[in-house]
Design a protein around this motif. Sequence first.
Motif, PDB file in Angstrom:
ATOM      1  N   VAL A 128       0.832  -1.204   0.000  1.00  8.38           N
ATOM      2  CA  VAL A 128       0.000   0.000   0.000  1.00  8.38           C
ATOM      3  C   VAL A 128       0.868   1.257   0.000  1.00  8.38           C
ATOM      4  CG1 VAL A 128      -1.687   1.340   1.327  1.00  8.38           C
ATOM      5  CG2 VAL A 128      -1.968  -1.132   1.083  1.00  8.38           C
TER       6      VAL A 128
ATOM      7  N   SER B 293      -6.723  -5.130   6.545  1.00 11.16           N
ATOM      8  CA  SER B 293      -6.893  -4.080   5.535  1.00 11.16           C
ATOM      9  C   SER B 293      -8.166  -3.278   5.782  1.00 11.16           C
ATOM     10  CB  SER B 293      -6.928  -4.720   4.141  1.00 11.16           C
ATOM     11  OG  SER B 293      -7.105  -3.740   3.151  1.00 11.16           O
ATOM     12  N   PHE B 294      -9.251  -3.972   6.137  1.00 14.73           N
ATOM     13  CA  PHE B 294     -10.495  -3.245   6.477  1.00 14.73           C
ATOM     14  C   PHE B 294     -10.262  -2.284   7.647  1.00 14.73           C
ATOM     15  CE2 PHE B 294     -13.002  -6.899   4.525  1.00 14.73           C
ATOM     16  CZ  PHE B 294     -13.444  -6.133   3.452  1.00 14.73           C
TER      17      PHE B 294
ATOM     18  N   ASP C 260      -8.084   0.679   6.624  1.00 18.08           N
ATOM     19  CA  ASP C 260      -8.871   1.610   5.811  1.00 18.08           C
ATOM     20  C   ASP C 260      -9.813   2.435   6.692  1.00 18.08           C
ATOM     21  OD1 ASP C 260      -9.903   2.324   2.919  1.00 18.08           O
ATOM     22  OD2 ASP C 260     -11.704   1.888   4.107  1.00 18.08           O
TER      23      ASP C 260
ATOM     24  N   GLY D 200      -8.060   5.213   8.285  1.00 16.89           N
ATOM     25  CA  GLY D 200      -7.475   6.164   7.352  1.00 16.89           C
ATOM     26  C   GLY D 200      -6.018   5.922   6.985  1.00 16.89           C
TER      27      GLY D 200
ATOM     28  N   PHE E 236      -4.935   3.018   5.222  1.00 18.61           N
ATOM     29  CA  PHE E 236      -4.969   2.422   3.893  1.00 18.61           C
ATOM     30  C   PHE E 236      -6.040   3.139   3.083  1.00 18.61           C
ATOM     31  CE2 PHE E 236      -3.320  -2.227   4.595  1.00 18.61           C
ATOM     32  CZ  PHE E 236      -2.120  -1.714   5.057  1.00 18.61           C
ATOM     33  N   SER E 237      -5.887   3.112   1.765  1.00 23.60           N
ATOM     34  CA  SER E 237      -6.931   3.654   0.902  1.00 23.60           C
ATOM     35  C   SER E 237      -6.862   2.946  -0.447  1.00 23.60           C
ATOM     36  CB  SER E 237      -6.768   5.159   0.713  1.00 23.60           C
ATOM     37  OG  SER E 237      -5.613   5.456  -0.050  1.00 23.60           O
ATOM     38  N   GLU E 238      -7.995   2.872  -1.108  1.00 21.70           N
ATOM     39  CA  GLU E 238      -8.033   2.225  -2.416  1.00 21.70           C
ATOM     40  C   GLU E 238      -7.204   3.004  -3.423  1.00 21.70           C
ATOM     41  OE1 GLU E 238     -11.270   0.336  -5.573  1.00 21.70           O
ATOM     42  OE2 GLU E 238     -11.951   1.565  -3.880  1.00 21.70           O
TER      43      GLU E 238
ATOM     44  N   ARG F 202      -4.381   4.503  -2.944  1.00 16.04           N
ATOM     45  CA  ARG F 202      -2.969   4.111  -2.839  1.00 16.04           C
ATOM     46  C   ARG F 202      -2.716   2.765  -3.508  1.00 16.04           C
ATOM     47  NH1 ARG F 202      -0.558   5.462   3.197  1.00 16.04           N
ATOM     48  NH2 ARG F 202      -0.169   7.698   2.836  1.00 16.04           N
TER      49      ARG F 202
ATOM     50  N   VAL G 116      -5.157  -7.523   0.246  1.00 14.19           N
ATOM     51  CA  VAL G 116      -5.567  -6.110   0.260  1.00 14.19           C
ATOM     52  C   VAL G 116      -6.474  -5.800  -0.933  1.00 14.19           C
ATOM     53  CG1 VAL G 116      -4.758  -3.724   0.146  1.00 14.19           C
ATOM     54  CG2 VAL G 116      -3.501  -5.392   1.505  1.00 14.19           C
TER      55      VAL G 116
ATOM     56  N   SER H 201      -9.905  -7.021  -0.369  1.00 13.01           N
ATOM     57  CA  SER H 201     -10.686  -6.190   0.554  1.00 13.01           C
ATOM     58  C   SER H 201     -11.314  -4.992  -0.146  1.00 13.01           C
ATOM     59  CB  SER H 201      -9.805  -5.715   1.714  1.00 13.01           C
ATOM     60  OG  SER H 201      -8.872  -4.744   1.282  1.00 13.01           O
ATOM     61  N   TYR H 202     -10.703  -4.577  -1.247  1.00 11.95           N
ATOM     62  CA  TYR H 202     -11.250  -3.444  -2.021  1.00 11.95           C
ATOM     63  C   TYR H 202     -12.020  -3.909  -3.261  1.00 11.95           C
ATOM     64  CZ  TYR H 202      -8.570  -0.118   0.763  1.00 11.95           C
ATOM     65  OH  TYR H 202      -8.078   0.657   1.796  1.00 11.95           O
TER      66      TYR H 202
END
Length: 315
Positions: free
Chosen positions: A134, A191-192, A195, A198, A200-202, A204, A263, A266-267
């Motif tokens: 990430v 990962s959830f 996210d 704040g 992790f983010s999709e 990234r 990861v 998760s997205y």
Amino acid sequence: MLHLRLITPAEKTDDVVRLIEGTIGTAHLCVFPGAARDPAGDVVLCDVAREAGDELLGELKGIGLDASGSIAVENVDLSLSRRADEAEARAPGESADAVLWERLIEATHEESTLSVTYLAFITLATMIAACGVVLDNAVLIVGAMAVGPEFGPLAGVSTAVVRRRPRLALRSVVALLTGFAVAMAVTVGFSFFMDAVGLFSEGRLEADRPQTGFVYAPDWLSFVVAVLAGAAGTLSLTSAKSGALVGVAISVTTIPAAANAAVALSYGDAVQTWGSTRQLLLNLLGITLAGTLTLLAQKHFWAGQHERLHERSGG
């Protein structure tokens, strides 16, 4: 040199002594009648050149000493003895090249145990790698590779194939599949959580990642590296010079690929999930194939060395 400590039933001691005396590469034979109490029997000590160790261990097992007594093997780090030097010189081959199959089986059996510690290491390594993919941080990826314990079960599969040990193969496959399944499942939850807070983010994950994008883009070069690493890792396990294993651990992308797949899952990114899974499977296949072929080559080479050993001993 190897140091053997044997506990032998009294009725087998003469046979054991004859085997040792008839093996080229042995030295420092000592016999202590009645010294053993549990199990009761005699204690026999000797040193043997590593090149001749596997042959002697096989013969000792052949007379059932592992069942009726005890066979303990230790490495001799320093031996100041002309007799030991002469024994090593007479034994064919080089000590660094010798394969102790019983030790390899024991080591891979231990490394393939599905324990809490094994699951903890592979899960923590995958979570570290998740942070690395990430953040597109190569340092974290290398750290995760070094922590991951997956090479043990992979070596266990190769050893089981070559030595025809179905139980070891099953044990290794179960440890490998269960370990990755648990690690990836926990990493999806991780990962959830990351996210939600704040970190992790999709965005990234989907951004251009020059340092870590390779983990979901497998190619033939990935397979070649896995094959080379599998051969090097197997040689490291079988050789007296085992310092290369850490380098092997940080040259394959099994853990990073599993982390990226988790990861991405998760997205809901099917492309990266599938690409990372392919990378993972490609590396597992390459390492296992190379490990098996390396062990087969060593088995063939040392079969020739053992023939020379018999010829030189007149048997």
